[in-house]
Motif scaffolding. Structure first.
Motif, PDB file in Angstrom:
ATOM      1  N   ILE A  50       0.838  -1.233  -0.003  1.00  0.00           N
ATOM      2  CA  ILE A  50       0.028  -0.095   0.015  1.00  0.00           C
ATOM      3  C   ILE A  50       0.896   1.347   0.002  1.00  0.00           C
ATOM      4  O   ILE A  50       2.048   1.223   0.695  1.00  0.00           O
ATOM      5  N   GLY A  60       7.223   4.237 -10.648  1.00  0.00           N
ATOM      6  CA  GLY A  60       7.856   3.346  -9.629  1.00  0.00           C
ATOM      7  C   GLY A  60       6.617   2.576  -8.976  1.00  0.00           C
ATOM      8  O   GLY A  60       6.503   1.422  -8.899  1.00  0.00           O
ATOM      9  N   SER A  64       4.771  -1.811  -9.732  1.00  0.00           N
ATOM     10  CA  SER A  64       4.218  -2.950  -8.873  1.00  0.00           C
ATOM     11  C   SER A  64       2.754  -3.245  -9.160  1.00  0.00           C
ATOM     12  O   SER A  64       2.290  -4.571  -9.388  1.00  0.00           O
ATOM     13  N   TRP A 262       3.996   0.391  10.819  1.00  0.00           N
ATOM     14  CA  TRP A 262       4.211  -0.703   9.811  1.00  0.00           C
ATOM     15  C   TRP A 262       3.279  -1.927  10.207  1.00  0.00           C
ATOM     16  O   TRP A 262       2.784  -2.916   9.362  1.00  0.00           O
ATOM     17  N   ALA A 265       0.112  -0.883   8.621  1.00  0.00           N
ATOM     18  CA  ALA A 265      -0.098  -1.156   7.216  1.00  0.00           C
ATOM     19  C   ALA A 265       0.247  -2.436   6.756  1.00  0.00           C
ATOM     20  O   ALA A 265      -0.527  -2.969   5.927  1.00  0.00           O
ATOM     21  N   LEU A 266       0.903  -3.410   7.536  1.00  0.00           N
ATOM     22  CA  LEU A 266       0.876  -4.870   6.950  1.00  0.00           C
ATOM     23  C   LEU A 266      -0.530  -5.374   7.330  1.00  0.00           C
ATOM     24  O   LEU A 266      -0.977  -6.376   6.640  1.00  0.00           O
ATOM     25  N   ASN A 268      -3.215  -4.578   6.470  1.00  0.00           N
ATOM     26  CA  ASN A 268      -4.072  -4.154   5.488  1.00  0.00           C
ATOM     27  C   ASN A 268      -4.483  -5.274   4.817  1.00  0.00           C
ATOM     28  O   ASN A 268      -5.668  -5.725   4.214  1.00  0.00           O
ATOM     29  N   ILE A 297       6.123  -6.874  -3.349  1.00  0.00           N
ATOM     30  CA  ILE A 297       6.598  -5.584  -2.999  1.00  0.00           C
ATOM     31  C   ILE A 297       7.748  -5.179  -3.478  1.00  0.00           C
ATOM     32  O   ILE A 297       8.551  -5.916  -4.158  1.00  0.00           O
ATOM     33  N   GLY A 298       8.117  -3.828  -2.964  1.00  0.00           N
ATOM     34  CA  GLY A 298       9.539  -3.651  -3.321  1.00  0.00           C
ATOM     35  C   GLY A 298      10.968  -3.835  -2.814  1.00  0.00           C
ATOM     36  O   GLY A 298      10.270  -4.319  -1.580  1.00  0.00           O
ATOM     37  N   ASN A 327       9.905  -6.928  -6.300  1.00  0.00           N
ATOM     38  CA  ASN A 327      10.548  -6.318  -7.525  1.00  0.00           C
ATOM     39  C   ASN A 327      11.571  -5.430  -7.273  1.00  0.00           C
ATOM     40  O   ASN A 327      11.874  -4.810  -6.221  1.00  0.00           O
ATOM     41  N   GLY A 328      12.703  -5.045  -8.245  1.00  0.00           N
ATOM     42  CA  GLY A 328      13.678  -4.434  -8.241  1.00  0.00           C
ATOM     43  C   GLY A 328      13.056  -2.913  -8.605  1.00  0.00           C
ATOM     44  O   GLY A 328      11.969  -2.722  -8.436  1.00  0.00           O
ATOM     45  N   TRP A 329      13.804  -2.012  -8.581  1.00  0.00           N
ATOM     46  CA  TRP A 329      13.307  -0.458  -8.658  1.00  0.00           C
ATOM     47  C   TRP A 329      13.601   0.008 -10.268  1.00  0.00           C
ATOM     48  O   TRP A 329      14.449  -0.706 -10.896  1.00  0.00           O
ATOM     49  N   LEU A 330      12.893   0.808 -10.410  1.00  0.00           N
ATOM     50  CA  LEU A 330      12.633   1.529 -11.680  1.00  0.00           C
ATOM     51  C   LEU A 330      13.785   2.682 -11.495  1.00  0.00           C
ATOM     52  O   LEU A 330      13.401   3.478 -10.574  1.00  0.00           O
ATOM     53  N   MET A 337      13.864   5.799  -9.103  1.00  0.00           N
ATOM     54  CA  MET A 337      12.742   7.080  -9.430  1.00  0.00           C
ATOM     55  C   MET A 337      12.071   7.409  -8.143  1.00  0.00           C
ATOM     56  O   MET A 337      11.294   6.285  -7.517  1.00  0.00           O
TER      57      MET A 337
HETATM   58  N1  MSP Z   1       3.859   2.076   2.671  1.00  0.00           N
HETATM   59  C1  MSP Z   1       4.974   1.362   2.403  1.00  0.00           C
HETATM   60  C2  MSP Z   1       4.401  -0.094   2.062  1.00  0.00           C
HETATM   61  C3  MSP Z   1       3.579  -0.690   3.193  1.00  0.00           C
HETATM   62  S1  MSP Z   1       3.000  -2.066   2.479  1.00  0.00           S
HETATM   63  C4  MSP Z   1       2.346  -2.860   3.963  1.00  0.00           C
HETATM   64  C5  MSP Z   1       6.025   1.800   1.191  1.00  0.00           C
HETATM   65  N2  MSP Z   1       5.188   2.598   0.569  1.00  0.00           N
HETATM   66  S2  MSP Z   1       5.927   3.511  -0.629  1.00  0.00           S
HETATM   67  O1  MSP Z   1       4.849   4.393  -1.224  1.00  0.00           O
HETATM   68  O2  MSP Z   1       7.145   4.104  -0.442  1.00  0.00           O
HETATM   69  O3  MSP Z   1       6.382   2.380  -1.766  1.00  0.00           O
HETATM   70  C6  MSP Z   1       5.426   1.559  -2.163  1.00  0.00           C
HETATM   71  C7  MSP Z   1       6.032   0.639  -3.140  1.00  0.00           C
HETATM   72  O4  MSP Z   1       6.470   1.531  -4.353  1.00  0.00           O
HETATM   73  C8  MSP Z   1       7.329  -0.078  -2.812  1.00  0.00           C
HETATM   74  O5  MSP Z   1       7.064  -1.482  -3.041  1.00  0.00           O
HETATM   75  C9  MSP Z   1       8.168   0.624  -3.489  1.00  0.00           C
HETATM   76  O6  MSP Z   1       9.129  -0.381  -3.810  1.00  0.00           O
HETATM   77  C10 MSP Z   1       7.638   0.667  -4.680  1.00  0.00           C
HETATM   78  N3  MSP Z   1       8.234   2.012  -5.301  1.00  0.00           N
HETATM   79  C11 MSP Z   1       8.477   2.962  -5.250  1.00  0.00           C
HETATM   80  N4  MSP Z   1       9.371   3.643  -6.092  1.00  0.00           N
HETATM   81  C12 MSP Z   1       9.837   2.615  -6.947  1.00  0.00           C
HETATM   82  C13 MSP Z   1      10.799   2.872  -8.011  1.00  0.00           C
HETATM   83  N5  MSP Z   1      11.394   3.633  -8.326  1.00  0.00           N
HETATM   84  N6  MSP Z   1      10.760   1.519  -8.536  1.00  0.00           N
HETATM   85  C14 MSP Z   1      10.017   0.455  -8.239  1.00  0.00           C
HETATM   86  N7  MSP Z   1       9.418   0.582  -7.059  1.00  0.00           N
HETATM   87  C15 MSP Z   1       9.134   1.444  -6.357  1.00  0.00           C
HETATM   88  O7  MSP Z   1       6.936   1.562   1.306  1.00  0.00           O
END
Ligand code: MSP
Length: 780
Positions: A50, A60, A64, A262, A265-266, A268, A297-298, A327-330, A337
């Motif tokens: 979330i 990014g 997901s 956390w 959040a989890l 949810n 998840i990221g 997943n990895g990062w964009l 990003m």
């Molecule tokens: N709120 C927490 C997650 C709670 S889950 C119970 C969180 N939020 S976040 O908005 O920061 O990130 C959410 C997701 O977006 C993460 O999985 C994160 O890896 C993903 N991404 C945010 N920027 C990203 C990229 N640039 N590339 C790929 N995924 C990225 O963490």
């Protein structure tokens, strides 16, 4: 984050520098990702993380969510009852402070940004079955229930913490009063807080045994190794409540505490299904879909999902999810990003120019799942043209048009198969066999590669047989038989390709399905059509639908147009005060407009708020608290709108004159959008003169201007560096929006916005006057 530590009376937080070392995230996966597919056959529950509501969604986040959408679509098309959940993470100190800075209540703030996420997912056509907001009552109730369960079972106890705290970094720091924060160098504050702690330490061995017994539980391999080594390094009890702020879910029975963000959040993942609900129907859904088949998840949040979450569930006696995959990062411009880095691209930008399917295809084809992947407009356009416009799109267009031309739009009888048809059939059988397992292991890139082999072979077959050309020595009847055989065979191959690619290209597959005379693909999905997919399904006599454009070829200016949209977006900031009401009603407006076309829906969203985000929290950082915007420190919160959204049609736009006739871009006629005179007078347009104009290092598109308004001088950053020589601007009189909220870009503050005509291709032409006009004069 080495050096970060927390002291507690009952608990001593130890910083494990080892686990905080950068890891080789981008390494190639050594073992395939497993989704424990054996565990569930008739129903499937998958979730995205979330998203924090600090900033509007970018690619990014879309990544997901798109991956989950593709998985959900394929599961449904396999006849599996699927539940796909996404949502927003709205509590915690980070959000509370962001809202405060913006002068909004946390509720208003969260509502507006959450609406940005849910609105975008709708516009992208994502098929999440639910969207949970952690501020919803159902979530609050379920989370409190989980907390109470953990406490009742003896896994939560009360302790306290006294020590140094860096407010800017939300960091517990070791040392006496006056210690400076090792991260930002600011002097820390002394805080004393009573906390509830979760007995995480009791789960060390159980978790390791669980990982051992369930090798498919987490992936990719690098994530598994990180998690295992973290747990082996020793687990300390975890603070699961806070008392120094109030934006969270109160601890049941002790309301001065809010539940650690956390844990909130989890939870949810279960509260959205109905955990903790009194409604039997909701509880039944929980029983039906839990445990989750996949938490996607990221990679940076694997500790929370692979250590804390399973431990909470074990403690509460709730079954564990079957699989957590990271997943990895964009990456964009070399870095992850993220809004705080200022290197984001929005999904809307790609959707506006190339369509949502192009974005989906690129993300899934280009980035091997689990690895970091670079995004660039150039690579996107290249991939779009080669695989979609020239590949699949062109193939469909050729075959459908020829069936119309030579057989009046009715699928001919293929007649007897020759070696060439047999080869294509075998190729299709191979594609079906390769695609499914690769896709189900989240290896989307290989799945698509395998499928595109079939695209290329069908194309090659067509070219070799050339049914449009009759050699002089070939009798007419023989030629017609060849045409029938070739077109029916190629059309069948296209049917197979389309069925398989549907989860990734849903919009385009739906169009092709109709063109192939197969009706609505959604109906086929309801029948679980992928389950029975095999060669030979296209019946002779089927009436084809009308040919329709699929992927108009993108010309070079597509890259520039996307860049210009992004640039424009990052420059467009509107007056904060005037959007206050709109911001708080943003979610309602979006909900109501969810069925509208993209421009209308976007326009309804005008006034939705946006802030800078901090995405720096490292899951391996041992701080027991949720982190706050550490990177966003110098970036002012700003209210922004997507200024161009209302002008942009929803359909992909490729200049019509550049597209081949059979694939001309669809015409979308936007309804005029009127504003009232009150709206007009809110905008303070003034005449200003440019005193200084200079380039900004490492910002190709921005110029720094100092302008004189007569009554004051100010600095404005303008995205015109590619079109105007700075020296030639000095002395020029221009028109600016003077009451735009200040915004920081590249560390510099911009106070206003220039007005310019935006020409085809994104080139701006500055507005001005023929007559001499005094500085500061207001335009009315
Ligand atoms: N709120 C927490 C997650 C709670 S889950 C119970 C969180 N939020 S976040 O908005 O920061 O990130 C959410 C997701 O977006 C993460 O999985 C994160 O890896 C993903 N991404 C945010 N920027 C990203 C990229 N640039 N590339 C790929 N995924 C990225 O963490």
């Amino acid at each position: 984050m080495c050096g970060r530590a927390m002291k507690a009376n009952a608990v001593r937080w130890r910083v494990d520098c080892l686990v905080n070392q950068p890891v080789a995230w981008a390494e190639r996966r050594k073992t395939p990702l497993m989704t424990n597919s054996a565990s569930s056959s008739s129903r499937y529950y998958l979730t995205t993380p979330i998203y924090y509501v600090n900033a509007r969604p970018h690619l990014g986040h879309a990544y997901s969510t798109i991956v989950c959408d593709a998985l959900a679509r394929r599961k449904r098309a396999l006849g599996i009852e699927t539940w796909f959940l996404t949502g927003t993470d709205e509590h915690g100190q980070k959000i509370e402070r962001s809202a405060e800075k913006a002068g909004r209540t946390p509720e208003e703030f969260a509502t507006a940004i959450s609406g940005e996420f849910s609105g975008l997912w709708k516009r992208l056509g994502l098929t999440n079955d639910d969207f949970i907001r952690t501020t919803e009552e159902r979530h609050k109730r379920g989370t409190q229930r989980l907390f109470a369960e953990l406490r009742d079972k003896g896994f939560i106890y009360k302790g306290s913490y006294t020590g140094q705290y860096c407010v800017s970094d939300e960091l517990y720091v070791d040392g006496p009063p006056g210690t400076v924060c090792p991260d930002c160098g600011r002097v820390t504050e002394t805080v004393s807080e009573e906390n509830y702690f979760f007995k995480l330490s009791a789960f060390e061995r159980k978790l390791l045994e669980f990982y051992e017994a369930n090798p498919g539980f987490m992936g990719p391999e690098s994530t598994r190794r990180e998690v295992v080594s973290f747990v082996r390094g020793g687990l300390r009890d975890l603070s699961v409540s806070r008392t120094s702020f109030s934006w969270g879910i109160p601890v049941p029975g002790d309301e001065k505490h809010v539940i650690y963000v956390w844990l909130d959040a989890l939870a949810n993942y279960i509260t959205a299904l109905g955990y903790g609900s009194d409604d039997p129907a909701e509880r039944a859904r929980f029983e039906k879909f839990w445990p989750a088949d996949l938490h996607l998840i990221g990679k940076e949040i694997s500790r929370f999902h692979c250590v804390y979450w399973p431990a909470f569930l074990m403690a509460a006696g709730i079954p564990l999810p079957r699989s957590v995959q990271a997943n990895g990062w964009l990456l964009f411009d070399q870095g992850k990003m993220s809004k705080s880095r200022g290197n984001i691209v929005r999904a809307e930008t790609v959707q506006e120019v190339l369509g949502a399917d192009a974005l989906r295809y690129f993300l899934l084809r280009e980035i091997p799942f689990g690895q970091d992947g670079s995004f660039s407009f150039e690579a996107l356009v290249q991939r779009y043209n080669s695989d979609l416009a020239n590949g699949y799109g062109n193939l469909v267009s050729r075959v459908v048009n020829m069936v119309h031309k030579y057989f009046g739009g009715t699928v001919p009888n293929a007649g007897a198969e020759t070696a060439a048809e047999a080869a294509l059939r075998e190729s299709a059988v191979r594609a079906i066999a390769a695609f499914g397992p690769a896709f189900d292991e989240l290896n989307f890139s290989d799945a698509l590669k395998a499928l595109w082999v079939l695209v290329a072979e069908t194309d090659g077959y067509l070219t070799a047989k050339a049914p449009w050309k009759r050699p002089v020595d070939r009798p007419e009847a023989e030629h017609v038989a060849l045409q029938a055989r070739v077109l029916a065979t190629a059309a069948e191959a296209i049917r197979i390709i389309t069925a398989l690619v549907y989860p990734i290209l849903p919009e385009s597959a739906a169009k092709v399905w109709r063109q192939l005379g197969q009706g609505e693909i959604q109906e086929a999905v309801k029948q679980g059509f992928l389950l029975e997919l095999s060669w030979g399904g296209l019946q002779a006599g089927t009436r084809f639908g009308e040919p329709a454009p699929l992927f108009p070829r993108a010309e070079k200016d597509a890259v520039e147009r996307m860049q210009a949209i992004e640039e424009q977006n990052s420059l467009s900031v509107i007056e904060a005060a005037s959007t206050c009401g709109a911001a708080s009603s943003g979610f309602a407006a979006k909900t109501a407009s969810s069925e509208l076309s993209a421009p209308a829906a976007e326009s309804a969203e005008k006034g939705a708020i946006m802030s800078e985000i901090s995405e720096t929290q490292n899951s391996w950082d041992n701080s027991p608290v949720d982190s706050v915007g550490v990177e966003a420190e110098d970036e002012a919160l700003a209210y922004e709108t997507v200024s161009k959204a209302a002008e942009l049609p929803a359909a992909p736009q490729v200049p019509a004159q550049l597209a081949p006739p059979q694939v001309a871009a669809p015409q979308v006629v936007a309804e005029p959008q009127y504003i009232s005179i009150d709206d007009v007078i809110k905008v303070d347009l003034r005449v200003a003169q440019i005193l200084v104009a200079e380039r900004i290092p490492k910002a190709d598109k921005l110029l720094r201007l100092e302008v004189d308004l007569g009554y004051e001088k100010r600095q404005i950053l303008a995205g015109i560096a590619q079109y105007y020589e700075p020296e030639k601007l000095v002395g020029r009189k221009i028109i600016i929006v003077a009451n735009l909220a200040p915004r920081k870009m590249r560390g510099l503050e911009s106070n206003g916005m220039l007005l310019a005509a935006s020409l085809e291709g994104g080139a701006p032409v500055l507005a001005g006057f023929l007559e001499d006009v005094p500085l500061g004069a207001r335009l009315k």
